[in-house]
Design a protein around this motif. Sequence first.
Motif, PDB file in Angstrom:
ATOM      1  N   UNK A 297     -20.657 -76.935 -46.080  1.00  0.00           N
ATOM      2  CA  UNK A 297     -20.480 -76.205 -47.332  1.00  0.00           C
ATOM      3  C   UNK A 297     -21.498 -76.646 -48.372  1.00  0.00           C
ATOM      4  N   UNK A 298     -21.747 -77.970 -48.440  1.00  0.00           N
ATOM      5  CA  UNK A 298     -22.729 -78.494 -49.392  1.00  0.00           C
ATOM      6  C   UNK A 298     -24.125 -77.989 -49.057  1.00  0.00           C
ATOM      7  N   UNK A 299     -24.463 -77.970 -47.769  1.00  0.00           N
ATOM      8  CA  UNK A 299     -25.781 -77.490 -47.342  1.00  0.00           C
ATOM      9  C   UNK A 299     -25.950 -76.004 -47.657  1.00  0.00           C
TER      10      UNK A 299
ATOM     11  N   UNK B 292     -26.486 -75.522 -51.423  1.00  0.00           N
ATOM     12  CA  UNK B 292     -27.859 -75.876 -51.801  1.00  0.00           C
ATOM     13  C   UNK B 292     -28.834 -74.795 -51.323  1.00  0.00           C
ATOM     14  N   UNK B 293     -28.589 -74.255 -50.109  1.00  0.00           N
ATOM     15  CA  UNK B 293     -29.434 -73.198 -49.567  1.00  0.00           C
ATOM     16  C   UNK B 293     -29.368 -71.946 -50.446  1.00  0.00           C
ATOM     17  N   UNK B 294     -28.163 -71.623 -50.918  1.00  0.00           N
ATOM     18  CA  UNK B 294     -28.000 -70.445 -51.783  1.00  0.00           C
ATOM     19  C   UNK B 294     -28.722 -70.637 -53.109  1.00  0.00           C
ATOM     20  N   UNK B 295     -28.652 -71.846 -53.656  1.00  0.00           N
ATOM     21  CA  UNK B 295     -29.349 -72.139 -54.915  1.00  0.00           C
ATOM     22  C   UNK B 295     -30.856 -72.025 -54.729  1.00  0.00           C
ATOM     23  N   UNK B 296     -31.349 -72.599 -53.638  1.00  0.00           N
ATOM     24  CA  UNK B 296     -32.778 -72.526 -53.347  1.00  0.00           C
ATOM     25  C   UNK B 296     -33.207 -71.074 -53.137  1.00  0.00           C
ATOM     26  N   UNK B 297     -32.372 -70.291 -52.425  1.00  0.00           N
ATOM     27  CA  UNK B 297     -32.688 -68.888 -52.161  1.00  0.00           C
ATOM     28  C   UNK B 297     -32.853 -68.115 -53.474  1.00  0.00           C
ATOM     29  N   UNK B 298     -31.952 -68.348 -54.424  1.00  0.00           N
ATOM     30  CA  UNK B 298     -32.014 -67.664 -55.718  1.00  0.00           C
ATOM     31  C   UNK B 298     -33.323 -67.968 -56.436  1.00  0.00           C
TER      32      UNK B 298
ATOM     33  N   UNK C 104     -37.842 -75.359 -58.819  1.00  0.00           N
ATOM     34  CA  UNK C 104     -38.249 -75.688 -57.448  1.00  0.00           C
ATOM     35  C   UNK C 104     -38.779 -77.111 -57.346  1.00  0.00           C
ATOM     36  N   UNK C 105     -39.538 -77.542 -58.328  1.00  0.00           N
ATOM     37  CA  UNK C 105     -40.072 -78.909 -58.304  1.00  0.00           C
ATOM     38  C   UNK C 105     -38.930 -79.915 -58.260  1.00  0.00           C
ATOM     39  N   UNK C 106     -37.848 -79.641 -58.986  1.00  0.00           N
ATOM     40  CA  UNK C 106     -36.717 -80.564 -59.013  1.00  0.00           C
ATOM     41  C   UNK C 106     -35.752 -80.410 -57.862  1.00  0.00           C
ATOM     42  N   UNK C 107     -35.748 -79.252 -57.218  1.00  0.00           N
ATOM     43  CA  UNK C 107     -34.742 -78.942 -56.207  1.00  0.00           C
ATOM     44  C   UNK C 107     -35.198 -79.208 -54.780  1.00  0.00           C
ATOM     45  N   UNK C 108     -36.470 -79.007 -54.527  1.00  0.00           N
ATOM     46  CA  UNK C 108     -36.982 -79.024 -53.151  1.00  0.00           C
ATOM     47  C   UNK C 108     -36.998 -80.439 -52.589  1.00  0.00           C
ATOM     48  N   UNK C 109     -36.501 -80.562 -51.336  1.00  0.00           N
ATOM     49  CA  UNK C 109     -36.551 -81.838 -50.649  1.00  0.00           C
ATOM     50  C   UNK C 109     -37.358 -81.783 -49.365  1.00  0.00           C
TER      51      UNK C 109
ATOM     52  N   UNK D 102     -34.029 -71.137 -45.569  1.00  0.00           N
ATOM     53  CA  UNK D 102     -33.105 -70.176 -46.162  1.00  0.00           C
ATOM     54  C   UNK D 102     -32.233 -69.472 -45.145  1.00  0.00           C
ATOM     55  N   UNK D 103     -32.440 -69.759 -43.868  1.00  0.00           N
ATOM     56  CA  UNK D 103     -31.625 -69.108 -42.845  1.00  0.00           C
ATOM     57  C   UNK D 103     -30.170 -69.514 -42.995  1.00  0.00           C
ATOM     58  N   UNK D 104     -29.298 -68.540 -42.880  1.00  0.00           N
ATOM     59  CA  UNK D 104     -27.866 -68.797 -43.021  1.00  0.00           C
ATOM     60  C   UNK D 104     -27.319 -69.315 -41.698  1.00  0.00           C
ATOM     61  N   UNK D 105     -26.558 -70.397 -41.760  1.00  0.00           N
ATOM     62  CA  UNK D 105     -25.943 -70.953 -40.557  1.00  0.00           C
ATOM     63  C   UNK D 105     -24.775 -70.068 -40.131  1.00  0.00           C
ATOM     64  N   UNK D 106     -24.778 -69.653 -38.869  1.00  0.00           N
ATOM     65  CA  UNK D 106     -23.689 -68.781 -38.378  1.00  0.00           C
ATOM     66  C   UNK D 106     -22.783 -69.518 -37.398  1.00  0.00           C
ATOM     67  N   UNK D 107     -23.031 -70.811 -37.208  1.00  0.00           N
ATOM     68  CA  UNK D 107     -22.207 -71.589 -36.285  1.00  0.00           C
ATOM     69  C   UNK D 107     -21.169 -72.374 -37.065  1.00  0.00           C
ATOM     70  N   UNK D 108     -19.898 -72.212 -36.700  1.00  0.00           N
ATOM     71  CA  UNK D 108     -18.840 -73.011 -37.302  1.00  0.00           C
ATOM     72  C   UNK D 108     -18.805 -74.363 -36.604  1.00  0.00           C
TER      73      UNK D 108
END
Length: 199
Positions: free
Chosen positions: A36-38, A41-47, A104-109, A172-178
Motif C-alpha cells: 500500500x505504501x509503495x 508513493x507510485x501514485x504521487x510520483x505519477x501525478x 521530483x527532486x525531493x521525491x525521486x529515489x 509507474x507500473x501498477x502492481x496487479x499481484x496480491x
Amino acid sequence: MADYMPQIITALGALTGSLGGVALTQRHQRQMVRLERAEKRRAELRTHIVEFLTNADEWASHMEITIVVMWKATDRDIVELSNSETARRAGELRFGVTKELKHLVGLVGDQHLQQAVTVFHDLWLSVPDQMMGPVTDRNRKSDPDAVTEALKYLGRLRRATTEVRNSALPLLRVSIEDPQPIRWWQIRQWRVARRARPR
C-alpha cells in the motif's frame, strides 16, 4: 504425570499453532502495508510526472515560436510581447515546470530517474542565459546562428524531458499481484533464508 501427558502435548500443540498463525498473519499484514505504501508513493510520483511532462511539452512548443519572435523583435516589440497572452501562458507553464521539478527532486529515489531529473534541472536553470541569451542580445539581431543556438538548446531540453519520461515509466507500473499468504511449510524456508543473509 503420565496421565497428564496427552493434555500437555495437546496444549503445547495448540499454543504452537496459535503462535504460528499470529506470526503468519502479522507477516501478511506487514506485506500488505508495504504494498500500500509503495502504491501510494507510485501514485504521487505519477501525478507529478504527468504534470511535469504536460507543462514541459507545452512550454517547449511555445518557445519554438518565441525564440524566432524575440530574435526579430525591437525594444518596442519586446514590451508588447511581454504583455501578451502568449507571454502570460508561457510564464504559467514555466512556473508549472519549476514547481513539478522541485517535487521530483525531493521525491525521486530511483537512480536512473534521479539522474534524468538532475540533467533536466541543470539545463532548466540555464534557460535564460543559454537559450534566450543569444536571441535577446542586441549585437546578434542579424546573426542567424543566434536562433540556431537557442533552438539547439531547446532540443536538448526536449531530449532531457523524454529521458525523464522514459526513466519514470518502469516505476509507474501498477502492481496487479496480491501478496500471497505464507503457508506453514514456508516458515522454515523463510527462517533459513533470513539466517543466511549477511549481517
